[in-house]
Design a protein around this motif. Structure first.
Motif, PDB file in Angstrom:
ATOM      1  N   LEU A  97     -17.715  11.503  14.753  1.00 30.67           N
ATOM      2  CA  LEU A  97     -17.497  10.142  14.233  1.00 30.67           C
ATOM      3  C   LEU A  97     -18.793   9.323  14.271  1.00 30.67           C
ATOM      4  O   LEU A  97     -19.015   8.472  13.402  1.00 30.67           O
ATOM      5  CB  LEU A  97     -16.380   9.438  14.996  1.00 30.67           C
ATOM      6  N   ALA A 101     -20.510   7.432  11.170  1.00 28.17           N
ATOM      7  CA  ALA A 101     -20.911   6.021  11.261  1.00 28.17           C
ATOM      8  C   ALA A 101     -22.292   5.762  10.659  1.00 28.17           C
ATOM      9  O   ALA A 101     -22.606   4.628  10.300  1.00 28.17           O
ATOM     10  CB  ALA A 101     -20.871   5.556  12.708  1.00 28.17           C
ATOM     11  N   THR A 141     -14.014   3.662  11.554  1.00 28.45           N
ATOM     12  CA  THR A 141     -15.384   3.886  12.016  1.00 28.45           C
ATOM     13  C   THR A 141     -16.387   3.247  11.055  1.00 28.45           C
ATOM     14  O   THR A 141     -17.417   2.728  11.463  1.00 28.45           O
ATOM     15  CB  THR A 141     -15.667   5.402  12.143  1.00 28.45           C
TER      16      THR A 141
END
Length: 151
Positions: A97, A101, A141
């Protein structure tokens, strides 16, 4: 219209939108986030069987938008992300994640990463609940509203 038909139509529309933006999607952050998204979708149910890994790798290699990058580089990044998820799914997911991002700074790239997740998730004819949930999490995210993508 049945839910799956709507997702299929949505995935097709998203692939068309991605093609329209292909020339704008050449950054390293887009590349890294896209491969992280592909790995996350492939591992959405917590397991990665060899057939699924091969299918997603094939989709990456043949996706026109991802042709901006060398196939062997994409494969290596995809495999690295999958290895993180396989070793420890919860810990690997945090790391993956973070890769996703990277696309947050450019809204067009962030949207394209989500669209790739939906295209990959729906490619086998079943964009299941686990895949939808993981793409929804990626939306958060990237600070994108999931409803924008019918999630």
């Amino acid at each position: 219209m049945a839910l799956w038909d709507r997702f299929k139509e949505s995935a097709s529309t998203m692939q068309t939108q991605l093609m329209a933006k292909k020339n704008d999607l050449k950054s390293g952050s887009f590349r890294d986030a896209s491969m992280a998204m592909c790995a996350l979708v492939a591992a959405a149910d917590g397991t990665i069987d060899p057939a699924e890994r091969q299918r997603v790798a094939q989709l990456i290699a043949t996706n026109d938008v991802l042709q901006n990058f060398p196939a062997d580089d994409l494969q290596r990044r995809f495999d690295d992300n999958l290895n993180k998820l396989t070793a420890d799914f919860a810990f690997g997911k945090v790391s993956v994640l973070q890769e996703i991002a990277k696309a947050k700074k450019k809204p067009a790239e962030a949207r394209a990463v989500i669209q790739i997740g939906i295209v990959i998730g729906g490619a086998d004819g079943d964009f299941d609940k686990d895949e939808q949930a993981i793409v929804r999490e990626a939306c958060y995210t990237l600070d994108l509203p999931p409803h924008e993508f019918d999630l």
